[in-house]
Scaffold this motif. Structure first.
Motif, PDB file in Angstrom:
ATOM      1  N   VAL A 275       0.925  -1.424   0.214  1.00 54.04           N
ATOM      2  CA  VAL A 275      -0.041  -0.084  -0.013  1.00 54.04           C
ATOM      3  C   VAL A 275       0.957   1.089  -0.007  1.00 54.04           C
ATOM      4  O   VAL A 275       0.678   2.221  -0.972  1.00 54.04           O
ATOM      5  N   LEU A 276       1.817   1.218   0.835  1.00 52.50           N
ATOM      6  CA  LEU A 276       2.876   2.483   0.778  1.00 52.50           C
ATOM      7  C   LEU A 276       3.476   2.776  -0.361  1.00 52.50           C
ATOM      8  O   LEU A 276       3.655   3.816  -1.042  1.00 52.50           O
ATOM      9  N   ASP A 277       3.767   1.707  -1.144  1.00 52.47           N
ATOM     10  CA  ASP A 277       4.378   1.624  -2.467  1.00 52.47           C
ATOM     11  C   ASP A 277       3.637   2.215  -3.257  1.00 52.47           C
ATOM     12  O   ASP A 277       3.919   3.034  -4.187  1.00 52.47           O
ATOM     13  N   ALA A 278       2.402   1.559  -3.546  1.00 52.71           N
ATOM     14  CA  ALA A 278       1.542   2.250  -4.404  1.00 52.71           C
ATOM     15  C   ALA A 278       0.906   3.398  -4.297  1.00 52.71           C
ATOM     16  O   ALA A 278       0.561   4.281  -5.338  1.00 52.71           O
ATOM     17  N   THR A 279       0.618   4.048  -3.068  1.00 51.07           N
ATOM     18  CA  THR A 279       0.235   5.209  -2.872  1.00 51.07           C
ATOM     19  C   THR A 279       1.351   6.397  -2.794  1.00 51.07           C
ATOM     20  O   THR A 279       0.935   7.698  -2.913  1.00 51.07           O
ATOM     21  N   GLY A 280       2.533   6.035  -2.553  1.00 51.78           N
ATOM     22  CA  GLY A 280       3.619   7.138  -2.743  1.00 51.78           C
ATOM     23  C   GLY A 280       3.666   7.815  -1.434  1.00 51.78           C
ATOM     24  O   GLY A 280       4.397   8.720  -1.070  1.00 51.78           O
ATOM     25  N   MET A 281       3.254   7.165  -0.254  1.00 50.70           N
ATOM     26  CA  MET A 281       3.479   7.631   0.883  1.00 50.70           C
ATOM     27  C   MET A 281       4.741   7.646   1.515  1.00 50.70           C
ATOM     28  O   MET A 281       5.388   8.440   2.190  1.00 50.70           O
ATOM     29  N   GLY A 282       5.569   6.500   1.225  1.00 50.35           N
ATOM     30  CA  GLY A 282       6.919   6.506   1.532  1.00 50.35           C
ATOM     31  C   GLY A 282       7.647   7.675   0.989  1.00 50.35           C
ATOM     32  O   GLY A 282       8.689   8.069   1.570  1.00 50.35           O
ATOM     33  N   LEU A 453      -5.693  -0.242   6.943  1.00 46.99           N
ATOM     34  CA  LEU A 453      -6.952   0.393   6.753  1.00 46.99           C
ATOM     35  C   LEU A 453      -6.821   1.794   6.974  1.00 46.99           C
ATOM     36  O   LEU A 453      -6.965   2.594   5.911  1.00 46.99           O
ATOM     37  N   TYR A 454      -5.733   2.392   7.790  1.00 42.92           N
ATOM     38  CA  TYR A 454      -5.316   3.696   8.002  1.00 42.92           C
ATOM     39  C   TYR A 454      -4.832   4.042   6.710  1.00 42.92           C
ATOM     40  O   TYR A 454      -5.108   5.318   6.099  1.00 42.92           O
ATOM     41  N   ALA A 455      -3.805   3.492   6.304  1.00 38.14           N
ATOM     42  CA  ALA A 455      -2.981   3.826   5.104  1.00 38.14           C
ATOM     43  C   ALA A 455      -3.813   3.769   3.984  1.00 38.14           C
ATOM     44  O   ALA A 455      -3.545   4.623   3.061  1.00 38.14           O
ATOM     45  N   MET A 456      -4.750   2.763   3.588  1.00 37.37           N
ATOM     46  CA  MET A 456      -5.642   2.689   2.571  1.00 37.37           C
ATOM     47  C   MET A 456      -6.396   4.169   2.553  1.00 37.37           C
ATOM     48  O   MET A 456      -6.814   4.625   1.360  1.00 37.37           O
ATOM     49  N   LEU A 457      -7.203   4.391   3.431  1.00 38.40           N
ATOM     50  CA  LEU A 457      -7.872   5.591   3.800  1.00 38.40           C
ATOM     51  C   LEU A 457      -7.284   6.757   3.339  1.00 38.40           C
ATOM     52  O   LEU A 457      -7.651   7.631   2.762  1.00 38.40           O
ATOM     53  N   ILE A 458      -5.923   6.984   3.962  1.00 41.89           N
ATOM     54  CA  ILE A 458      -5.296   8.296   3.784  1.00 41.89           C
ATOM     55  C   ILE A 458      -4.777   8.176   2.255  1.00 41.89           C
ATOM     56  O   ILE A 458      -4.757   9.381   1.639  1.00 41.89           O
ATOM     57  N   GLY A 459      -4.481   7.223   2.001  1.00 42.90           N
ATOM     58  CA  GLY A 459      -3.883   6.900   0.495  1.00 42.90           C
ATOM     59  C   GLY A 459      -4.995   7.474  -0.662  1.00 42.90           C
ATOM     60  O   GLY A 459      -4.459   8.222  -1.571  1.00 42.90           O
ATOM     61  N   GLY A 465      -4.955   7.435  -4.262  1.00 39.77           N
ATOM     62  CA  GLY A 465      -5.721   6.192  -4.126  1.00 39.77           C
ATOM     63  C   GLY A 465      -5.136   4.927  -4.868  1.00 39.77           C
ATOM     64  O   GLY A 465      -4.177   5.085  -5.663  1.00 39.77           O
ATOM     65  N   ILE A 466      -5.930   3.827  -4.765  1.00 39.13           N
ATOM     66  CA  ILE A 466      -5.570   2.727  -5.481  1.00 39.13           C
ATOM     67  C   ILE A 466      -6.573   2.135  -6.042  1.00 39.13           C
ATOM     68  O   ILE A 466      -7.788   1.953  -5.524  1.00 39.13           O
ATOM     69  N   GLY A 467      -6.227   1.917  -7.321  1.00 32.96           N
ATOM     70  CA  GLY A 467      -7.613   1.190  -8.105  1.00 32.96           C
ATOM     71  C   GLY A 467      -7.945  -0.096  -7.803  1.00 32.96           C
ATOM     72  O   GLY A 467      -7.089  -0.815  -7.091  1.00 32.96           O
ATOM     73  N   TRP A 468      -9.079  -0.509  -8.014  1.00 35.59           N
ATOM     74  CA  TRP A 468      -9.471  -1.911  -7.679  1.00 35.59           C
ATOM     75  C   TRP A 468      -8.589  -3.166  -8.241  1.00 35.59           C
ATOM     76  O   TRP A 468      -8.351  -4.072  -7.621  1.00 35.59           O
TER      77      TRP A 468
END
Length: 628
Positions: A275-282, A453-459, A465-468
């Motif tokens: 999730v971190l990699d996909a959203t760019g949070m890192g 869940l926090y990372a997905m919501l914030i992302g 966001g992350i596509g299905w």
């Protein structure tokens, strides 16, 4: 990025010599892999939602749900075994390929055939006992859900059967008929000779440990057999040829090694890294650190180490950490004159340094296996990582003593403020994880679901966001990687049990507790042993094999279990990055796009700095225990 990069698939020259045969059976295989992926993804979602619901009901509504742990346990063992099937299909089981890669092409093909047949022999030998284990468990029902125990453990038999089908199909695709015949004949001859010599083996006592649990396992490792199957082949041969213990006991130990509810956090933290990699949070964290200290002397080295420290406190995976940090920093470091071998050397040792920062998968597994408080390991891990971080920072500053920084300007406060605002939600995660576990709000397993869940919501809200489709791919990727890890845990637990039952632990304990120098000498031996094991094996197998053996000895010598845990993990992580054998070293080279021969020269000063840090941690227990 997954730990698939730690493995080597079928070599290119083998594929060219034996192009994949898209036969009807192969197409059928591809068709029924899709439902396995879908089931694995659905089970992952169910586990996350059930655990989060359990935390919410207990902490917010003061109404705990008694059946959740049971349901999660059932779903988890199925995720583990179906994930192992997916890892087999994707060729992502962890293996040592250094020796195979150096062989001539013809020999490499033959050795590859032997590895395939060895895997098949293990699976064939264990399927019957696994079915017997299902039958024995079926008469017992779970207390809350009242489901027969056989429903849960049927996952092991199902996984073994499906993996055997995949191995059979892939042997036809990647192995020539002549090599396959030779390999089958060779393995059959080995089994026949061992059966013939079984009465003699039974008289050898502890020598069987050297023959099967050391010699055979080492031979399989050199041949490129996946590590989980190396352990499995060794234990199976040891039990079948030198004891009267039925193999169903081995299945039970594998089940026990994979069944701990604490280990559920392993796939969830793997998912968090995705999730971190996909959203760019890192990357947001990396950009903020670069704006704050990138302009000072050795600034980009500081940024790299600081980023690894912080990101490791979110993802729990060394590979994910390196894959997040390197692409974000290496272009700018190169522009400022840093040499690629030095950059990769710092990346590798920085990842080793940061692996005690919670949530560390290794700490979670160690706590589960050795019975050590995971909350205590998390508290201690921060401080220990800071000791190693300081050692690397001092070396980086010394190496940059002649670096010119006049051309690099500090960004304006407006730019820094904007980057801080973007990175702030991501920076909350490490503190959320640490405070939830330390404050008793949630266990290490439960806090992993909160973090996801926090990372997905914030992302979704702040980072695009992350596509299905991407989410589904991440769930499948998580199941495959987790299956590869958890199968190692299961077979390593069986191997550790076999070693313990042989009585060698008592003799080893007698020897180590009488060494001159007391606990200090024992710590030195520990560091040396885990450096070597870290080189040869990925971290988890090393921990699983020796933790049950070494911890009782450490307790006899009065060493605090948290202190000893920190020394073990640090030494093992350094070994993982030590050339020319360390698997992590080659992963770092691959991620950093550098030649291993060049990095090998550059990495030794950083390895030396880490070793100094480990010696300090070993000699002064205060660093490991003062936060407890």
């Amino acid at each position: 990025m997954t730990q698939a990069s730690l493995t080597t698939a079928v070599t290119a020259d083998q594929l060219e010599a034996d192009p994949p045969d898209e036969s009807a059976i192969n197409k059928t295989l591809n068709r029924w892999i899709a439902p396995i992926e879908a089931i694995s993804a659905a089970l992952m979602v169910a586990i996350v939602l059930m655990l989060f619901s359990g935390v919410a009901m207990r902490y917010l509504f003061h109404h705990p749900i008694g059946w959740i742990d049971e349901a999660v346990s059932h779903a988890f063992i199925w995720v583990a075994m179906l994930g192992a099937v997916l890892a087999m299909h994707r060729n992502e089981h962890l293996r040592l390929t250094m020796f195979v890669d150096r062989m001539p092409p013809r020999m490499r093909g033959l050795v590859h055939a032997f590895a395939i047949v060895a895997i098949a022999a293990f699976l064939v030998g264990l399927i019957g006992p696994a079915i017997e284990h299902v039958e024995s468990e079926w008469v017992m029902t779970s207390p809350a859900l009242e489901i027969p125990g056989g429903v849960r453990v049927a996952a092991i038999a199902t996984g073994l059967i499906l993996m055997l089908v995949i191995v059979a199909v892939y042997s036809l695709k990647t192995v020539t008929k002549s090599n396959l015949v030779i390999a089958i004949a060779g393995v059959s001859a080995f089994v026949s000779v061992c059966l013939w010599l079984a009465p003699q083996f039974a008289q050898l006592g502890l020598l069987n440990i050297l023959i099967f649990l050391t010699g055979l396992v080492a031979l399989c490792l050199v041949a490129g057999v996946p590590i989980a199957f190396c352990f499995g082949c060794g234990v199976m041969a040891f039990l079948a040829f030198s004891t009267n213990v039925p193999l169903v006991v081995m299945v039970g130990r594998i089940d026990e090694g994979m069944a701990s509810i604490v280990l559920v956090s392993v796939p969830i933290f793997v998912l968090l890294g995705c999730v971190l990699d996909a959203t760019g949070m890192g990357k947001a964290i990396v950009d903020l650190l670069a704006s704050l200290i990138g302009h000072v002397k050795a600034g980009m080295s500081y940024v790299l180490l600081g980023s690894l420290f912080i990101v490791s406190g979110i993802s729990g995976s060394k590979v994910s950490d390196m894959a997040t940090v390197a692409p974000a920093l290496f272009p700018e470091m190169k522009r400022r004159g840093n040499k690629r071998p030095e950059m990769v050397a710092l990346l590798a040792t920085g990842a080793a340094m940061a692996d005690t920062v919670p949530p560390s998968i290794v700490l979670i597994v160690l706590g589960s296996v050795a019975g050590v408080s995971i909350a205590g390991l998390f508290e201690s891990g921060f401080v220990v990582a800071m000791v190693l971080l300081l050692a690397l920072l001092v070396l980086a500053r010394w190496k940059a003593r002649k670096e010119e920084t006049g051309s690099v300007k500090r960004p304006s406060m407006k730019v820094i403020g904007r980057l801080a605002l973007i990175a702030a939600p991501a920076l909350v995660l490490p503190f959320l994880i640490r405070s939830a576990v330390g404050g008793g709000v949630a266990t290490a397993t439960e806090v992993s679901t909160i973090a996801v869940l926090y990372a997905m919501l914030i992302g979704q809200v702040l980072y695009g966001g992350i596509g299905w489709k991407r989410l589904y791919a991440m769930l499948v990727e998580t199941a495959a990687l987790s299956g590869a890890i958890l199968l190692i845990l299961g077979t390593a637990a069986a191997m550790a049990w076999a070693i313990t039952q042989s009585g060698v632990v008592q003799e080893l304990s007698q020897f180590l507790t009488t060494l001159p120098g007391g606990w200090i000498t024992f710590m030195g031996v520990t560091i040396l042993v885990f450096l070597v094991l870290g080189c040869l094996l990925e971290g988890l197998p090393a921990v699983l094999l020796l933790a049950p053996i070494m911890f009782p000895i450490a307790k006899k010598l009065g060493i605090h279990e948290i202190h000893y845990s920190m020394v073990i993990v640090c030494a093992m992580n350094i070994g993982l990055m030590m050339p020319p054998i360390g698997v992590g070293f080659y992963v770092a080279c691959r991620i950093g796009d550098a030649k291993p021969d060049e990095v090998m020269v550059a990495i030794w000063p950083y390895i030396a700095a880490l070793l100094v840090g480990v010696v300090v941690i070993a000699l002064f227990p205060w660093f490991s225990t003062f936060m407890l």
